[in-house]
Motif scaffolding. Sequence first.
Motif, PDB file in Angstrom:
ATOM      1  N   MET A 138      -9.813   2.047  -7.261  1.00 56.56           N
ATOM      2  CA  MET A 138      -8.629   1.890  -6.422  1.00 56.56           C
ATOM      3  C   MET A 138      -7.647   3.025  -6.666  1.00 56.56           C
ATOM      4  N   ILE A 139      -7.481   3.408  -7.930  1.00 60.40           N
ATOM      5  CA  ILE A 139      -6.573   4.513  -8.259  1.00 60.40           C
ATOM      6  C   ILE A 139      -7.141   5.826  -7.740  1.00 60.40           C
ATOM      7  N   GLU A 140      -8.443   6.015  -7.884  1.00 59.09           N
ATOM      8  CA  GLU A 140      -9.088   7.238  -7.383  1.00 59.09           C
ATOM      9  C   GLU A 140      -8.896   7.380  -5.879  1.00 59.09           C
ATOM     10  N   SER A 141      -8.986   6.243  -5.170  1.00 61.95           N
ATOM     11  CA  SER A 141      -8.801   6.275  -3.718  1.00 61.95           C
ATOM     12  C   SER A 141      -7.362   6.611  -3.357  1.00 61.95           C
ATOM     13  N   ARG A 142      -6.425   6.100  -4.162  1.00 64.90           N
ATOM     14  CA  ARG A 142      -5.006   6.338  -3.900  1.00 64.90           C
ATOM     15  C   ARG A 142      -4.645   7.805  -4.160  1.00 64.90           C
TER      16      ARG A 142
ATOM     17  N   SER B 273       0.804  -1.221   0.000  1.00 60.03           N
ATOM     18  CA  SER B 273       0.000   0.000   0.000  1.00 60.03           C
ATOM     19  C   SER B 273       0.838   1.273   0.000  1.00 60.03           C
ATOM     20  N   ASN B 274       2.068   1.186   0.511  1.00 60.41           N
ATOM     21  CA  ASN B 274       2.920   2.381   0.563  1.00 60.41           C
ATOM     22  C   ASN B 274       3.917   2.431  -0.590  1.00 60.41           C
ATOM     23  N   ALA B 275       3.674   1.625  -1.632  1.00 61.19           N
ATOM     24  CA  ALA B 275       4.576   1.622  -2.787  1.00 61.19           C
ATOM     25  C   ALA B 275       4.593   3.008  -3.431  1.00 61.19           C
ATOM     26  N   ARG B 276       5.774   3.444  -3.837  1.00 66.60           N
ATOM     27  CA  ARG B 276       5.904   4.769  -4.448  1.00 66.60           C
ATOM     28  C   ARG B 276       5.424   4.720  -5.893  1.00 66.60           C
ATOM     29  N   LEU B 277       4.370   5.477  -6.166  1.00 58.55           N
ATOM     30  CA  LEU B 277       3.821   5.550  -7.509  1.00 58.55           C
ATOM     31  C   LEU B 277       3.654   7.016  -7.891  1.00 58.55           C
ATOM     32  N   THR B 278       4.138   7.373  -9.059  1.00 61.11           N
ATOM     33  CA  THR B 278       4.043   8.764  -9.486  1.00 61.11           C
ATOM     34  C   THR B 278       2.633   9.063  -9.989  1.00 61.11           C
ATOM     35  N   PHE B 279       2.308  10.345 -10.027  1.00 66.47           N
ATOM     36  CA  PHE B 279       1.026  10.760 -10.568  1.00 66.47           C
ATOM     37  C   PHE B 279       0.902  10.309 -12.023  1.00 66.47           C
ATOM     38  N   LYS B 280       1.991  10.399 -12.784  1.00 65.94           N
ATOM     39  CA  LYS B 280       1.974   9.994 -14.190  1.00 65.94           C
ATOM     40  C   LYS B 280       1.627   8.517 -14.322  1.00 65.94           C
TER      41      LYS B 280
ATOM     42  N   LEU C 213      -0.049   6.587 -12.239  1.00 63.05           N
ATOM     43  CA  LEU C 213      -1.448   6.385 -11.874  1.00 63.05           C
ATOM     44  C   LEU C 213      -2.387   6.926 -12.956  1.00 63.05           C
ATOM     45  N   PHE C 214      -2.076   8.103 -13.482  1.00 63.62           N
ATOM     46  CA  PHE C 214      -2.943   8.726 -14.482  1.00 63.62           C
ATOM     47  C   PHE C 214      -2.951   7.910 -15.776  1.00 63.62           C
ATOM     48  N   ASP C 215      -1.774   7.493 -16.249  1.00 61.25           N
ATOM     49  CA  ASP C 215      -1.702   6.721 -17.491  1.00 61.25           C
ATOM     50  C   ASP C 215      -2.437   5.390 -17.358  1.00 61.25           C
ATOM     51  N   GLU C 216      -2.321   4.742 -16.194  1.00 64.45           N
ATOM     52  CA  GLU C 216      -3.025   3.475 -15.990  1.00 64.45           C
ATOM     53  C   GLU C 216      -4.530   3.704 -15.917  1.00 64.45           C
ATOM     54  N   TYR C 217      -4.930   4.793 -15.303  1.00 64.91           N
ATOM     55  CA  TYR C 217      -6.346   5.166 -15.223  1.00 64.91           C
ATOM     56  C   TYR C 217      -6.911   5.366 -16.638  1.00 64.91           C
ATOM     57  N   HIS C 218      -6.138   6.050 -17.469  1.00 70.56           N
ATOM     58  CA  HIS C 218      -6.542   6.274 -18.859  1.00 70.56           C
ATOM     59  C   HIS C 218      -6.664   4.945 -19.604  1.00 70.56           C
ATOM     60  N   ARG C 219      -5.703   4.031 -19.409  1.00 68.52           N
ATOM     61  CA  ARG C 219      -5.750   2.724 -20.078  1.00 68.52           C
ATOM     62  C   ARG C 219      -6.999   1.945 -19.675  1.00 68.52           C
ATOM     63  N   LEU C 220      -7.281   1.940 -18.380  1.00 64.92           N
ATOM     64  CA  LEU C 220      -8.449   1.201 -17.896  1.00 64.92           C
ATOM     65  C   LEU C 220      -9.753   1.800 -18.419  1.00 64.92           C
ATOM     66  N   LYS C 221      -9.759   3.106 -18.583  1.00 67.89           N
ATOM     67  CA  LYS C 221     -10.969   3.775 -19.062  1.00 67.89           C
ATOM     68  C   LYS C 221     -11.208   3.575 -20.560  1.00 67.89           C
ATOM     69  N   THR C 222     -10.143   3.346 -21.299  1.00 68.17           N
ATOM     70  CA  THR C 222     -10.273   3.340 -22.760  1.00 68.17           C
ATOM     71  C   THR C 222     -10.115   1.968 -23.410  1.00 68.17           C
ATOM     72  N   THR C 223      -9.792   0.927 -22.641  1.00 70.58           N
ATOM     73  CA  THR C 223      -9.621  -0.411 -23.221  1.00 70.58           C
ATOM     74  C   THR C 223     -10.713  -1.335 -22.735  1.00 70.58           C
ATOM     75  N   GLN C 224     -11.114  -2.234 -23.584  1.00 73.25           N
ATOM     76  CA  GLN C 224     -12.089  -3.255 -23.225  1.00 73.25           C
ATOM     77  C   GLN C 224     -11.601  -4.579 -23.779  1.00 73.25           C
ATOM     78  N   PRO C 225     -10.867  -5.357 -22.983  1.00 68.34           N
ATOM     79  CA  PRO C 225     -10.300  -6.604 -23.490  1.00 68.34           C
ATOM     80  C   PRO C 225     -11.377  -7.612 -23.879  1.00 68.34           C
ATOM     81  N   PHE C 226     -11.011  -8.548 -24.746  1.00 69.92           N
ATOM     82  CA  PHE C 226     -11.946  -9.596 -25.159  1.00 69.92           C
ATOM     83  C   PHE C 226     -12.467 -10.346 -23.942  1.00 69.92           C
TER      84      PHE C 226
END
Length: 366
Positions: free
Chosen positions: A277-281, A243-250, A252-265
């Motif tokens: 989870m990202i929003e909470s972080r 939970s305390n892993a160092r994650l940059t805003f970039k 988190l934001f890029d992963e948020y964008h990927r999750l919002k725009t991809t729909q895997p088979f």
Amino acid sequence: MLDKGLPHNLHIFVNSVEFIAKVIGLAKLSPEQVKVVCSMSGENRENNRRKLGKEYSIGQPSAPVKKINFYTSTCFEGCDLYDENGVTFIVSDGSKAQTLLDISTLFTQICGRLRDSKYKGEIVHVFSTTKYSREVTLDEFVAATKKTLQEAVEYADEINKLSDTVREKTLSKIKYINEQYVRIEDSRLIVDRNLANMDIVNFKICRHIYRTYINLTGELQRNGYAIMRHSFSEIIEKIENKSNARLTFKELFDEYHRLKTTQPFFSWDNHTELCAMIESRHPLVKRAYEQLGMAKVQALKYHVGNIRRELVKELPITNEYKIVKMVNDAFAKQTATPKSIAKEKLQRIYDTLGISRTAKASDLAN
């Protein structure tokens, strides 16, 4: 797949009849919906029939395709399957070592089983990670194994240098060889290098490749597979595992964008839950994504301060209130700020709002 009447047929490769039987039971699949191809030799035949139940027959690879098709290792190599609507699933259960496949060999063999499928360019790999200790790395294990093997070679050489009479007498008094990778054969010590290689391969598969999502995708990419779309997330794994892993805003934001725009088979994971989870972080990620968008955030170079000011700038309030909110975000509370730095921060606020004014320290007092 069944409830929605999708046109695809699932071809699921998993080397565990017990696992297949459990899936059939949990999903309440009827014999008409399922084809199971597994070993029919010797005791395996009766054991497999018992695990599956009397209602479910063991089929041949060439038997007609059904909506859900299961295959154990008997079909992993040299078996051609034909189904234009077939989708390949490979299942690796971290709790069952026999289902963990070396990417460079069996995994690659399975990928070529469906010959004429419209979806043969996409393989869905469903897996769970292994629960082994992470204290020993692959490099450390390889080094230790090579050291043990070298010691075995030296031990065998010393014994084998003895005269035939002495060597045979010595070995006859040893009930068993308590030396790894060494066995007695024709009154000589033989070192089995293949056993050492097998130990390394098994360690690599069970305790390295399938230990984490990152290791597995890395191994796939090294063997020529393109991870085009995946349901799991390296960023989410870091959040969940530490939970305390160092994650940059970039990140988190890029992963948020990927999750919002991809729909895997196919996906086990709910992208909405992963985004939550990202929003909470970092709550700023959602606000920036929804109010500014990807292009604007990139233009601001993912700089949190710039993004906060831009968000305030968009608010439907007067410039005076915007200045107050930006100052509140820019300056630490109960902390002295040098006059020169205070002026620089205030000037950036004026510039952001398009106010033609030179910042002065006295402006803050006002």
